[in-house]
Structure formats: C-alpha cells, structure tokens
Design a protein around this motif. Structure first.
Motif, mmCIF file in Angstrom:
data_model
loop_
_atom_site.group_PDB
_atom_site.id
_atom_site.type_symbol
_atom_site.label_atom_id
_atom_site.label_comp_id
_atom_site.label_asym_id
_atom_site.label_seq_id
_atom_site.Cartn_x
_atom_site.Cartn_y
_atom_site.Cartn_z
ATOM 1 N N GLU A 23 0.827 -1.208 0.000
ATOM 2 C CA GLU A 23 0.000 0.000 0.000
ATOM 3 C C GLU A 23 0.863 1.261 0.000
ATOM 4 N N HIS A 72 2.321 1.642 -3.473
ATOM 5 C CA HIS A 72 1.293 2.168 -4.378
ATOM 6 C C HIS A 72 1.103 3.670 -4.175
ATOM 7 N N ALA A 73 1.076 4.123 -2.926
ATOM 8 C CA ALA A 73 0.908 5.556 -2.649
ATOM 9 C C ALA A 73 2.078 6.353 -3.228
ATOM 10 N N ARG A 74 3.287 5.851 -3.093
ATOM 11 C CA ARG A 74 4.453 6.547 -3.660
ATOM 12 C C ARG A 74 4.415 6.554 -5.178
ATOM 13 N N GLN A 114 1.690 6.443 -7.020
ATOM 14 C CA GLN A 114 0.640 7.378 -7.419
ATOM 15 C C GLN A 114 1.123 8.821 -7.312
#
Length: 137
Positions: free
Chosen positions: A116, A119-121, A123
């Motif tokens: 997660e 994924h945030a990085r 995005q």
C-alpha cells in the motif's frame, strides 16, 4: 548478450541515464536486463509475463507483486549487501555492529514489503509526471 537487450538506469553519481523501455515487440519470452547504480553493480533481470490493455481508472506506474525487502542505498552492491546480511545473522561476526548500524536490529530481508505504501508513492510520482495544461499567453 547483445547491446540492444541491455538497458541502464542512471546512477546517483551523475552517470548518464538511458530509457528503461525494453525492446519487447515479439520478445516476451526473454528477460531484459538493466544495471542500476553503476558504482555498486546492481543488475536486474526483468521478464515480461504479459501485456494487458491500460485501464482508465488505474493510475500508472503500477506494482503487481513484490517479495522481500529492498537493500538500502549505498550498501556496497550485491556482494556488500550479502556480507552485511551475513554479519547480521552471526552474533560473533566482526562486522556485526556495522551491519546493525546499516540495517537495524529488526531488519528482515524476507519480510513482505508494504504494498500500500509503495502504491501511494507510485501514485504520487504519476501525479508529478502527469502532463499538464499549458497556460495560454
């Protein structure tokens, strides 16, 4: 391996960067290779297992799966990292203190990465690199 199948990423030492776009057309069965960080010699082999159509509601870059933790930056390449892991696993090793300074006493190279967070990085990078509308003069 022929030159056109070897791709290079730039090192943080100012070495030139090359696109990481592999020659994949009709070549999905062969991995391509790139060298990350020329000074430490991290060579990666990447095999494309399939290409799917882009999904409009998903932001790219996208991670599908991961296993194991990444080594820290400037860890001496594959050989230095292996030596650091060896020292960390041996309480009598002469470089144990140095290994603990580099990795910490709770480092587990086989731990599951935080998908997660990755994924945030990714995005955030996708937003940063997204094309922007130019203002009219």
């Amino acid at each position: 391996m022929s030159r056109d199948r070897r791709l290079f990423a730039s090192g943080h030492d100012g070495t030139p960067s090359y696109p990481l776009c592999p020659p994949t057309h009709g070549n999905h069965d062969s991995p391509f290779h790139y060298l990350y960080d020329f000074g430490d010699g991290w060579e990666h082999s990447v095999k494309i297992e399939g290409i799917a159509p882009a999904e409009p509601h998903i932001s790219y870059l996208r991670l599908l799966d991961a296993n194991g933790m990444r080594p820290p930056e400037d860890s001496g390449g594959p050989w230095g990292y292996a030596e650091t892991l060896e020292a960390l696993s041996d309480p009598a090793h002469e470089y144990l203190e140095q290994a603990l300074d580099i990795l910490g006493d709770d480092y587990d190279p086989n731990a599951q990465p935080n998908i997660e967070m990755i994924h945030a990085r990714l995005q955030a990078l996708a937003r940063k690199w997204a094309p922007r509308q130019r203002k009219a003069k």
